[in-house]
Structure formats: C-alpha cells, structure tokens
Design an enzyme around this catalytic site. Structure first.
Site, PDB file in Angstrom:
ATOM      1  N   ASP A 231       0.873  -1.182   0.000  1.00  0.00           N
ATOM      2  CA  ASP A 231       0.000   0.000   0.000  1.00  0.00           C
ATOM      3  C   ASP A 231       0.899   1.217   0.000  1.00  0.00           C
ATOM      4  O   ASP A 231       2.137   1.079   0.085  1.00  0.00           O
ATOM      5  CB  ASP A 231      -0.927   0.003   1.234  1.00  0.00           C
ATOM      6  CG  ASP A 231      -2.214   0.781   0.971  1.00  0.00           C
ATOM      7  OD1 ASP A 231      -2.139   1.952   0.556  1.00  0.00           O
ATOM      8  OD2 ASP A 231      -3.305   0.218   1.179  1.00  0.00           O
ATOM      9  N   HIS A 308      -3.662   2.813  -4.679  1.00  0.00           N
ATOM     10  CA  HIS A 308      -2.885   2.620  -3.438  1.00  0.00           C
ATOM     11  C   HIS A 308      -1.470   2.135  -3.744  1.00  0.00           C
ATOM     12  O   HIS A 308      -0.947   1.275  -3.046  1.00  0.00           O
ATOM     13  CB  HIS A 308      -3.588   1.599  -2.531  1.00  0.00           C
ATOM     14  CG  HIS A 308      -4.773   2.176  -1.798  1.00  0.00           C
ATOM     15  ND1 HIS A 308      -4.660   2.922  -0.651  1.00  0.00           N
ATOM     16  CD2 HIS A 308      -6.105   2.099  -2.061  1.00  0.00           C
ATOM     17  CE1 HIS A 308      -5.857   3.290  -0.224  1.00  0.00           C
ATOM     18  NE2 HIS A 308      -6.761   2.809  -1.068  1.00  0.00           N
ATOM     19  N   ASP A 363      -9.255  -1.375  -4.808  1.00  0.00           N
ATOM     20  CA  ASP A 363     -10.071  -0.309  -4.208  1.00  0.00           C
ATOM     21  C   ASP A 363      -9.486   1.072  -4.464  1.00  0.00           C
ATOM     22  O   ASP A 363      -8.282   1.249  -4.605  1.00  0.00           O
ATOM     23  CB  ASP A 363     -10.207  -0.518  -2.687  1.00  0.00           C
ATOM     24  CG  ASP A 363      -8.859  -0.515  -1.985  1.00  0.00           C
ATOM     25  OD1 ASP A 363      -7.914  -1.101  -2.533  1.00  0.00           O
ATOM     26  OD2 ASP A 363      -8.749   0.088  -0.900  1.00  0.00           O
ATOM     27  N   GLU A 364     -10.387   2.029  -4.501  1.00  0.00           N
ATOM     28  CA  GLU A 364     -10.088   3.457  -4.392  1.00  0.00           C
ATOM     29  C   GLU A 364      -9.030   3.968  -5.372  1.00  0.00           C
ATOM     30  O   GLU A 364      -8.253   4.866  -5.032  1.00  0.00           O
ATOM     31  CB  GLU A 364      -9.654   3.778  -2.946  1.00  0.00           C
ATOM     32  CG  GLU A 364     -10.757   3.489  -1.945  1.00  0.00           C
ATOM     33  CD  GLU A 364     -10.394   3.848  -0.505  1.00  0.00           C
ATOM     34  OE1 GLU A 364     -11.210   4.490   0.148  1.00  0.00           O
ATOM     35  OE2 GLU A 364      -9.306   3.475  -0.037  1.00  0.00           O
ATOM     36  N   TRP A 505      -7.428  -1.756   9.569  1.00  0.00           N
ATOM     37  CA  TRP A 505      -6.498  -0.835   8.909  1.00  0.00           C
ATOM     38  C   TRP A 505      -5.733  -0.122  10.003  1.00  0.00           C
ATOM     39  O   TRP A 505      -6.307   0.195  11.053  1.00  0.00           O
ATOM     40  CB  TRP A 505      -7.287   0.149   8.032  1.00  0.00           C
ATOM     41  CG  TRP A 505      -8.080  -0.574   6.992  1.00  0.00           C
ATOM     42  CD1 TRP A 505      -9.411  -0.840   7.024  1.00  0.00           C
ATOM     43  CD2 TRP A 505      -7.585  -1.152   5.777  1.00  0.00           C
ATOM     44  NE1 TRP A 505      -9.777  -1.555   5.905  1.00  0.00           N
ATOM     45  CE2 TRP A 505      -8.674  -1.756   5.127  1.00  0.00           C
ATOM     46  CE3 TRP A 505      -6.331  -1.221   5.194  1.00  0.00           C
ATOM     47  CZ2 TRP A 505      -8.543  -2.421   3.913  1.00  0.00           C
ATOM     48  CZ3 TRP A 505      -6.200  -1.874   3.978  1.00  0.00           C
ATOM     49  CH2 TRP A 505      -7.293  -2.465   3.351  1.00  0.00           C
ATOM     50  N   THR A 506      -4.449   0.157   9.754  1.00  0.00           N
ATOM     51  CA  THR A 506      -3.633   0.536  10.910  1.00  0.00           C
ATOM     52  C   THR A 506      -3.002   1.924  10.815  1.00  0.00           C
ATOM     53  O   THR A 506      -1.978   2.172  11.446  1.00  0.00           O
ATOM     54  CB  THR A 506      -2.531  -0.520  11.131  1.00  0.00           C
ATOM     55  OG1 THR A 506      -1.746  -0.626   9.942  1.00  0.00           O
ATOM     56  CG2 THR A 506      -3.120  -1.856  11.495  1.00  0.00           C
ATOM     57  N   GLU A 507      -3.624   2.812  10.058  1.00  0.00           N
ATOM     58  CA  GLU A 507      -3.072   4.171  10.007  1.00  0.00           C
ATOM     59  C   GLU A 507      -2.796   4.697  11.417  1.00  0.00           C
ATOM     60  O   GLU A 507      -1.759   5.301  11.671  1.00  0.00           O
ATOM     61  CB  GLU A 507      -4.053   5.127   9.317  1.00  0.00           C
ATOM     62  CG  GLU A 507      -4.152   4.968   7.819  1.00  0.00           C
ATOM     63  CD  GLU A 507      -5.220   3.971   7.403  1.00  0.00           C
ATOM     64  OE1 GLU A 507      -5.617   3.120   8.231  1.00  0.00           O
ATOM     65  OE2 GLU A 507      -5.659   4.028   6.236  1.00  0.00           O
TER      66      GLU A 507
HETATM   67  C1  ACM Z   1     -10.803  -0.281   1.880  1.00  0.00           C
HETATM   68  O1  ACM Z   1     -11.170  -0.110   3.052  1.00  0.00           O
HETATM   69  N1  ACM Z   1     -10.337   0.739   1.151  1.00  0.00           N
HETATM   70  C2  ACM Z   1     -10.902  -1.582   1.231  1.00  0.00           C
END
Ligand code: ACM
Ligand code: ZN
Length: 725
Positions: A231, A308, A363-364, A505-507
């Site tokens: 990512d 990403h 994604d995104e 998710w670990t931001e």
């Molecule tokens: C995601 O949470 N962008 C898959």
C-alpha cells in the site's frame, strides 16, 4: 485467570506410513505446564467455585449442538494417554503433515500427554475419517467435529483433520485447572471463509506477531489470514525482480503514520538514519505459511493494484502515467511495463503462498491521470473501452487470466465491479453490502466485510476514552449484530456467500499491543458470526462468554479491550428529544449529501440525536454549507434555537466556521437573530460536539440555520437536529 502461554512442542516422533485404517503410536511427553488458578472478572459470581471446570457454554464460537452430561469431570492433569485412529479418505490426505500437526497441537497443551497404541486404553481417543458422524457433522465440511467428554475418556470424531483440530480448540476453551465438564458437542461451521485482515503496510508487524495472532485465530476457529502486504505506506514483501521495492519503498522517515502523512510522504533508503518500516523476506513468508498450516489457516496475500500504489511509483516512476516520482497513486494500465511488473511480482508471490486466492486489491483508484495519459487513451481505443472504469476492469481481467493460468483465483475489493467484473473473481464487499449483493446475484463468490460492522479500526467505545482512531463507532454489539446473508436472495444466489472477515487498517495503530486491543474481543464476534448458526446467536449470552474469553486472552498475553468497563453509545442519542420544532417540515436551501442522508428530509426535526459516529444514520452530512429552514406551521414565540455539529479531523469532518440563525414571519423576509462562531481550531485530533445555540425572544413562523463549512479542502459538515423551544 492466568494461563501460562502454551509452549509449542515440536513433533519428535518418527512416523511410519501404514495403510488406510492405521493407528499411530506417539510416546512423547510434553512439558507439564499447569494453568495457574483463575482470578476474578468474567468468572462465576460469588458463591460459585471460581476454579470449577467449565462446560461448553463458554465456547466461542457457540457450537451447533451441545449439552452438559451430568456433573462429572474429565481431569487432563497427570500423565494422560491419547490415541489417534485415522481411516477412510483422511488416511490418504496429506496424512503425515496433518497428523503431525494435530499431535503437536495436542502436545502444546499445558498438560502431560503421551501417545499409546492401545485405543481401548487411551484417555483421549481421536478418530479422524471414521464413520461415527451424526447428520449435523456430515452436512458440514471437514471442519466439523463431535466431542464427547466423560469422566474417563475424551472422544473426538471428525471427518477430517481440521475438525479434530477444532475439537481440541473447544477443549482448550473449556479446560480450567486441567478439568473439563462432561459434555457432548456436535459442531459444524456455517461459512467456509472466516477471516481476519492484517494491514502490515501502514505499520510493518513482525512474523512473531502474526503467529501469535494465528494462535488466537485458531482458538476462535478463524481460518483465513488476509495479509495486506502492499500500500502507499510501504511495500512489505521481498521481491527480487523489482528490488527497489524493498530497498526504498518499504521505508519512510517517520514512525507515526500521521506525521508521515502530514509531511511530504516521501520514502527513504533502508540505510537512511531512522528509516522506519520493514518487509518479510521469503524465508519469513515460508515460516508464516508453515505456521498457518499447522493452525489450519490459509494466508491470503494482497498485492494492491491499480490504486494505493504510491510506494511502487516512488520506486519505479516509469509505471505511472506521468513518469513523475510522487505524482499519484495509480499504476498506468496503458503501459505494457505495468503488466510486466505485476506478473513478475505475482509470479514471486504465488510460489510462496499455497492459498487458493490472491487478493489483488482494486479499491479506491483515483483513475484521474488515466483520462489524459496518452498510453491509457491508446489502450482504451485499441481495446474499445468506453471509460476509465472499463480500463480498470481491463487490468483486473488481464491479471485474472494470468493468475487463473497459474492455478490461482482472484479476490478483490468491491470496486472491481466497476467497468465489469472479471469472470471468475470473488468480491470482498467493504463499502456496505451492495457490492456483495450485486455480485451474488451475478453468481460470483463473495466475502462480506461491510465497514459498518466489520471494520475493526473504527472506535469500539466512547471516543473520549479510546485511542485516536480513523473514526466510526463499531462496538462489539454492532459487530456481533451483523447478519451476512442478505434478505431477498435465492438459495442459489446465497450459496455463493463464502463468509465474513474483520478488517483492521492501521493508520492510527502504531503499536502491536494497540492492534490486539482493536482485534479482541471484536474478532470473537466475527468468529461467531462466521461459524455459528444465526438462530444460535444471542448477544447477552455472547457478551458473557466474551468477558470470559477476554480474561483468558489477557492471561495468554493479549492486550484486549476492557469489555467489562465499556461505556457505550453517546447517551444523548439513546432517547429521542421533544421540542417546539419536533416533526415540523424542513426545507433545504442547500441539499444534504446522498452519502449521508440519515432519515432524509425528516432528520433534522425527528428528535433523534446523533451518536459517536457520523456514519450512524442519525447525523446528516453536507459537502457544502448547510442551509435549512424549519416551518413551525404558525407564528410562535421562541426562546431558543440551536443545532449541534461534530468535528473529527481524522475523518475530514469539521465544525462550521459559524452558524447564523435567522427568523421570518412569512418565509420571504428574514431578519438575523445572531451568529455563533466556532471557538476551537479545526486542526485538533479527537471527536468534538458543539451546539451553536442562541437564546432568543422572537415571534416567528420560520427559523433558518445557515452553517458555513470549514475552508479545509474536502471538509464535511454533520448535524443531527435543529432544536427550537
Ligand atoms: C478499503 O477499506 N479501502 C478496502
Ligand atoms: Zn496511463
């Protein structure tokens, strides 16, 4: 309670290769590690024996059928013998590996166990692949099991090794001080896919951390570990064909993701002083995969594409549309070089991971540069692609063909539906359930991970007592309440629903201990929803077991959320308020966002106040100023008008700069009753609510609220109720 963490004894015995229906003799004594007595929370109420053996009513996930049979107890302590009988197809199916794994699992228990070749004398009899299975078990796959505990024998019957493995996990959950209540359990999973997701890009985690979480997953009968390996925050897997990915794109000059995000978001050389990051070597991956196999877990690698991918483009700018080093996040699907890159990387990945699936992200992607990139435009023309969504679909299709040709299936986030879904793709539905439903209807396999229930990076309790998070509010009860099978689909359509997964998710999750805190106990809820029948689920009973299990996890060295002291939802949101404008018509001068409509036009006078998150369908969102008029129906005397807003800078949600309140008799001519200004900066972390209210002495029919949005780019405004008294 305190358990000594199990020591994983290696399987020491030599094994012969007898024909089907053989017995195996193991004479190996494990270390005799006795659990230390239990202490207070989650244990029986006063008056009960805190050391009493536990029955099947503590197990998570709750078994399909179980009953306590009498008052008897099986005592695991002392030197106990076990015997394993393997017959039928199980005897031919990777028997050496599976048998040794099962034995090492037994020997890792904190009891002194040894093998015997005399089945009739064995205290623990494990019968894999035999015919003594009930209907319940036969309806499942080989993860099913039957476990019967009597004072002088534990008997496990399972069609396959995974079932026997899970029977042992149930035993581990029940044992206290080496004692297990007599009972009979018949158990089978509801879904084949029961996963947890690990974002090791935002923060690299050691392989030991992953193995520790696999121990927990196995105990909960979770069987898929989704590794988000790449990512924008860093590339995390050794890739010999493109070495700058780990020499450079795996490192950054900041530890905290938020500091890095606020900086220029550049990477650094691995050798730079203070470089933060890391990656798994191929040997690390082999170790992870080998450990996972012992735990009956499949590790699914994710290689993100086409979005990403900032870290890839920083290392290899030629793979972007512009050729600039820090010019965007999307790979260029117009260039053949991009496909050479992806195929090289995937070729290295698939030999390391024996999993059925490779997750290809999807994604995104912003797709912004694709609209003007000559290579992308040429590709679209040559392939007859109508828009950039179809260009994304072209890339995913091509990668699917490549991976299918290597014997792998692809799974991707629900954006891979855009522009047409690749024919054999499995969809992971995260932006709600709609993408999953659409995919099920078209006959595609689906894993449900809707963010409102399954995103474990969202806050699990009142934000004032929780670490800063990405936002949201997903307490244990919310995660548990999720029913994966959508209504209104045919049986054939829902047969493609593989299961569910919890995502972290670990931001905002720098430390390993923080990650565990976010996983547990919500992973318990994911496990129960994935394994147990919907009809067997009951939150009150689950919470009781989750308290018990949290205590056990804490004793095993996991940092769990303190469920016993959960604060819960924002109190203001629990009961509706009544005021002069309740039920009155609201006219919107500026429309609310279709993404966050809450209850639509009724929202702002329905008496319902918002909870901890803007995503709870009680807060109404605006991507502009908010400007709305309440019609009181007739001239009324009013003494107060106010509206609440929220701020959560981490989610681009900001308080308004100011709110002007205006009144009118006829809805044509307004006079300002006053302005309330923002009195705190828009840069602070955390969650804030502020009521912009005025004390008034007015007679009017119409009250208008004009809230000016923050000047921050992309700022959201959220309000829940326009209160007039
Ligand atoms: C995601 O949470 N962008 C898959
Ligand atoms: Zn391009």
């Amino acid at each position: 309670m305190k358990f000594l963490f199990p020591v994983f004894a290696r399987f020491l015995s030599c094994m012969s290769r007898p024909a089907a229906g053989y017995s195996i003799l193991f004479i190996v004594c494990a270390l005799c590690l006795l659990p230390v007595p239990a202490s207070s929370a989650g244990m029986p109420a006063s008056g009960e024996d805190a050391h009493a053996p536990l029955g099947p009513d503590v197990i998570i996930p709750v078994p399909a059928r179980y009953e306590i049979s009498g008052d008897g107890v099986f005592d695991m302590d002392g030197c106990r013998t076990f015997h394993m009988k393997i017959s039928g197809p199980a005897a031919y199916d990777s028997r050496d590996i599976a048998v040794s794994d099962l034995v090492s699992e037994l020997l890792s228990l904190p009891y002194s166990l040894s093998g015997t070749d005399a089945a009739s004398k064995a205290d623990i009899l494990i019968n894999v692949g035999g015919r003594r299975h009930s209907k319940t078990m036969l309806s499942g796959q080989d993860e099913s099991y039957r476990l019967s505990v009597s004072p002088d024998r534990i008997r496990i019957d399972a069609p396959g090794f995974s079932g026997a493995f899970y029977a042992i996990q149930s035993l581990v959950q029940m044992a206290r001080n080496g004692k297990v209540r007599c009972c009979v359990i018949e158990d089978t999973p509801r879904f084949v896919y029961r996963g947890l997701h690990f974002d090791v890009s935002r923060h690299f985690r050691s392989k030991e951390f992953l193995m520790k979480q696999m121990d927990a997953m196995a105990l909960l009968k979770l069987n898929r570990m989704h590794l988000h390996l790449t990512d924008g925050a860093g590339w995390r897997i050794e890739t010999e064909s493109w070495p700058r990915l780990t020499e450079f794109a795996a490192w950054r000059p900041y530890r905290r993701w938020t500091d890095w995000w606020a900086s220029d978001r550049h990477y650094c050389e691995a050798s730079a002083p203070g470089a933060y990051g890391g990656f798994y070597t191929k040997d690390d991956i082999r170790d992870i995969v080998a450990y996972a196999r012992k735990k009956h877990i499949e590790v699914i690698p994710e290689i993100e594409m086409p979005g990403h991918s900032e870290e890839v483009l920083a290392a290899y700018p030629e793979l972007s549309c512009t050729g600039e080093q820090y010019g965007g996040s999307d790979l260029c699907p117009g260039k053949e070089e991009t496909f050479r890159f992806l195929e090289d990387v995937l070729s290295e990945v698939i030999v390391l991971f024996p999993s059925e699936y490779v997750h290809i992200g999807g994604d995104e992607a912003s797709k912004q540069h694709w609209k003007t990139c000559p290579d992308c435009q040429r590709r679209m023309e040559e392939e007859g692609l109508a828009d950039v969504d179809e260009l994304q679909s072209y890339l995913i299709h091509r990668i699917e063909v490549f991976l299918n040709s290597k014997g792998k299936k692809i799974i991707g986030w629900d954006e891979i539906l855009q522009g047409g879904l690749a024919p054999n793709a499995t969809v992971m539905s995260w932006r709600g359930t709609e993408g999953g439903i659409e995919s099920l209807k078209s006959g595609h396999d689906v894993v449900m991970v809707p963010n409102g229930w399954c995103y474990l990076d969202y806050t699990q309790d009142a934000p004032f007592k929780e670490p800063v998070s990405i936002g949201g509010y997903v307490p244990l009860e919310k995660t548990y309440s999720y029913e994966p099978v959508p209504e209104g689909l045919t049986e054939d359509e829902t047969s493609h629903l593989l299961g569910i997964q919890g995502n972290l998710w670990t931001e905002y999750v720098t430390e390993d201990s923080h990650a565990e805190y976010m996983y547990y106990p919500r992973a318990f809820a994911i496990a129960e929803t994935g394994w147990s029948d919907a009809a067997d689920k009951d939150y009150g009973d689950f919470r009781r077991r989750a308290l018990e299990m949290s205590e056990m996890f804490a004793g095993m060295g996991y940092n769990t959320f303190d469920l016993a002291n959960e604060y819960g939802e924002r109190k203001e949101s629990l009961a509706p308020v009544s005021h002069l404008a309740s039920g009155c018509k609201v006219t919107y001068v500026m429309p609310y966002s279709s993404q966050y409509p809450a209850a639509g036009d009724a929202t702002l006078t329905d008496g319902v106040l918002g909870g901890w998150t803007y995503g709870d369908r009680k807060w109404q969102g605006f991507l502009s100023d908010a400007d709305a008029v309440v019609d009181l129906g007739e001239l009324k005397q009013i003494h107060y008008a106010g509206a609440s807003f929220m701020q959560q800078a981490s989610a681009w949600v900001y308080l308004p700069e100011k709110v002007e309140i205006l009144v009118s008799d006829d809805g044509q001519v307004y006079r300002s009753a006053g302005i309330v200004w923002r009195d705190m900066p828009d840069s602070v972390d955390g969650l804030y609510f502020k009521t912009y209210g005025l004390v008034l002495n007015e007679t009017c029919r119409y009250v208008r609220f004009r809230a000016e949005r923050s000047s921050k780019a992309g700022a959201w405004l959220f309000t829940d109720e326009l209160i007039i008294n």
